[in-house]
Design a protein around this motif. Structure first.
Motif, mmCIF file in Angstrom:
data_model
loop_
_atom_site.group_PDB
_atom_site.id
_atom_site.type_symbol
_atom_site.label_atom_id
_atom_site.label_comp_id
_atom_site.label_asym_id
_atom_site.label_seq_id
_atom_site.Cartn_x
_atom_site.Cartn_y
_atom_site.Cartn_z
ATOM 1 N N GLY A 78 45.434 33.246 37.909
ATOM 2 C CA GLY A 78 45.382 32.079 38.797
ATOM 3 C C GLY A 78 45.838 32.408 40.202
ATOM 4 O O GLY A 78 45.225 31.977 41.188
ATOM 5 N N ILE A 79 46.902 33.179 40.308
ATOM 6 C CA ILE A 79 47.414 33.562 41.627
ATOM 7 C C ILE A 79 46.419 34.465 42.345
ATOM 8 O O ILE A 79 46.142 34.282 43.541
ATOM 9 C CB ILE A 79 48.796 34.235 41.491
ATOM 10 N N ILE A 80 45.866 35.436 41.634
ATOM 11 C CA ILE A 80 44.878 36.341 42.243
ATOM 12 C C ILE A 80 43.662 35.557 42.718
ATOM 13 O O ILE A 80 43.183 35.744 43.840
ATOM 14 C CB ILE A 80 44.476 37.447 41.253
ATOM 15 N N LEU A 81 43.164 34.647 41.892
ATOM 16 C CA LEU A 81 41.993 33.848 42.271
ATOM 17 C C LEU A 81 42.288 32.967 43.477
ATOM 18 O O LEU A 81 41.483 32.892 44.402
ATOM 19 C CB LEU A 81 41.529 32.989 41.091
ATOM 20 N N SER A 82 43.444 32.315 43.498
ATOM 21 C CA SER A 82 43.764 31.435 44.628
ATOM 22 C C SER A 82 43.953 32.215 45.921
ATOM 23 O O SER A 82 43.534 31.754 46.987
ATOM 24 C CB SER A 82 45.004 30.596 44.316
ATOM 25 N N VAL A 83 44.535 33.396 45.847
ATOM 26 C CA VAL A 83 44.696 34.213 47.052
ATOM 27 C C VAL A 83 43.337 34.646 47.591
ATOM 28 O O VAL A 83 43.072 34.550 48.800
ATOM 29 C CB VAL A 83 45.594 35.439 46.758
ATOM 30 N N PHE A 126 35.247 43.041 50.266
ATOM 31 C CA PHE A 126 36.017 41.920 49.740
ATOM 32 C C PHE A 126 35.767 41.770 48.240
ATOM 33 O O PHE A 126 36.704 41.628 47.454
ATOM 34 C CB PHE A 126 35.628 40.632 50.480
ATOM 35 N N PHE A 127 34.507 41.835 47.834
ATOM 36 C CA PHE A 127 34.159 41.736 46.423
ATOM 37 C C PHE A 127 34.697 42.929 45.630
ATOM 38 O O PHE A 127 35.184 42.777 44.512
ATOM 39 C CB PHE A 127 32.636 41.627 46.268
ATOM 40 N N MET A 128 34.638 44.124 46.227
ATOM 41 C CA MET A 128 35.174 45.311 45.560
ATOM 42 C C MET A 128 36.680 45.211 45.372
ATOM 43 O O MET A 128 37.201 45.583 44.317
ATOM 44 C CB MET A 128 34.836 46.572 46.361
ATOM 45 N N SER A 129 37.388 44.708 46.375
ATOM 46 C CA SER A 129 38.842 44.574 46.234
ATOM 47 C C SER A 129 39.190 43.517 45.193
ATOM 48 O O SER A 129 40.141 43.693 44.425
ATOM 49 C CB SER A 129 39.492 44.253 47.586
ATOM 50 N N TYR A 130 38.417 42.436 45.129
ATOM 51 C CA TYR A 130 38.664 41.433 44.097
ATOM 52 C C TYR A 130 38.438 42.011 42.700
ATOM 53 O O TYR A 130 39.250 41.810 41.795
ATOM 54 C CB TYR A 130 37.769 40.204 44.316
ATOM 55 N N LEU A 131 37.350 42.755 42.520
ATOM 56 C CA LEU A 131 37.087 43.399 41.231
ATOM 57 C C LEU A 131 38.194 44.380 40.870
ATOM 58 O O LEU A 131 38.651 44.414 39.727
ATOM 59 C CB LEU A 131 35.753 44.152 41.271
ATOM 60 N N ILE A 146 41.348 44.461 41.846
ATOM 61 C CA ILE A 146 42.625 43.812 41.536
ATOM 62 C C ILE A 146 42.563 43.070 40.209
ATOM 63 O O ILE A 146 43.477 43.175 39.386
ATOM 64 C CB ILE A 146 43.050 42.893 42.694
ATOM 65 N N THR A 147 41.485 42.340 39.944
ATOM 66 C CA THR A 147 41.422 41.591 38.688
ATOM 67 C C THR A 147 41.289 42.508 37.479
ATOM 68 O O THR A 147 41.988 42.319 36.478
ATOM 69 C CB THR A 147 40.268 40.577 38.682
ATOM 70 N N LEU A 148 40.398 43.504 37.548
ATOM 71 C CA LEU A 148 40.258 44.410 36.413
ATOM 72 C C LEU A 148 41.466 45.330 36.276
ATOM 73 O O LEU A 148 41.846 45.697 35.160
ATOM 74 C CB LEU A 148 38.966 45.211 36.530
ATOM 75 N N GLY A 149 42.090 45.702 37.384
ATOM 76 C CA GLY A 149 43.323 46.477 37.318
ATOM 77 C C GLY A 149 44.449 45.678 36.681
ATOM 78 O O GLY A 149 45.210 46.201 35.858
ATOM 79 N N PHE A 150 44.559 44.410 37.039
ATOM 80 C CA PHE A 150 45.561 43.530 36.428
ATOM 81 C C PHE A 150 45.295 43.379 34.931
ATOM 82 O O PHE A 150 46.227 43.436 34.118
ATOM 83 C CB PHE A 150 45.548 42.164 37.116
ATOM 84 N N GLN A 151 44.032 43.230 34.559
ATOM 85 C CA GLN A 151 43.684 43.105 33.149
ATOM 86 C C GLN A 151 44.042 44.377 32.381
ATOM 87 O O GLN A 151 44.568 44.312 31.274
ATOM 88 C CB GLN A 151 42.201 42.808 32.990
ATOM 89 N N ALA A 152 43.781 45.548 32.973
ATOM 90 C CA ALA A 152 44.100 46.812 32.309
ATOM 91 C C ALA A 152 45.608 46.981 32.134
ATOM 92 O O ALA A 152 46.076 47.432 31.079
ATOM 93 C CB ALA A 152 43.529 47.980 33.102
#
Length: 117
Positions: free
Chosen positions: A42-47, A67-72, A74-80
């Motif tokens: 939620g925090i990553i998405l809102s930022v 921008f899209f690459m950094s979002y991918l 961060i989200t996939l890195g957080f998931q891992a």
């Protein structure tokens, strides 16, 4: 059309790596890290949604791609990281990292695809 191909390719990559590594898919929401995962996403998405408003005025394809690459990343890195911490005795995080690397390579090279012209 490109997004459908990208999502299909990412789905197939995840299935193939899970089969090669003999990983049984476990959701983080089934572990004790359920609330941390929910809050983190939620925090990553809102930022990123709030930062998107600043990037809308700029008509740079490269900026939108990064921008899209950094979002991918961060989200996939957080998931891992969450999978590594909360799903013990599993190699599921390796599958997620393979998905991250593959998706970043594809998005970075999106300008070179001949069918997008």
């Amino acid at each position: 059309m490109f997004l459908i191909v990208l999502i299909t390719l990412m789905f197939m990559t995840e299935k193939i790596t899970n089969k090669i590594l003999r990983v049984e898919k476990v959701r983080i929401s089934d572990t004790s890290g359920k609330n941390l995962d929910r809050w983190g996403r939620g925090i990553i998405l809102s930022v990123f949604l709030s930062a998107l408003w600043f990037g809308i005025d700029i008509n740079s394809d490269a900026l939108i791609k990064y921008f899209f690459m950094s979002y991918l990343a961060i989200t996939l890195g957080f998931q891992a990281i969450m999978e590594f911490i909360f799903i013990k005795d599993s190699k599921q995080y390796i599958s997620t990292m393979m998905l991250l690397i593959m998706s970043l390579i594809i998005v970075y090279n999106v300008d070179n695809f001949p069918f997008l012209e």
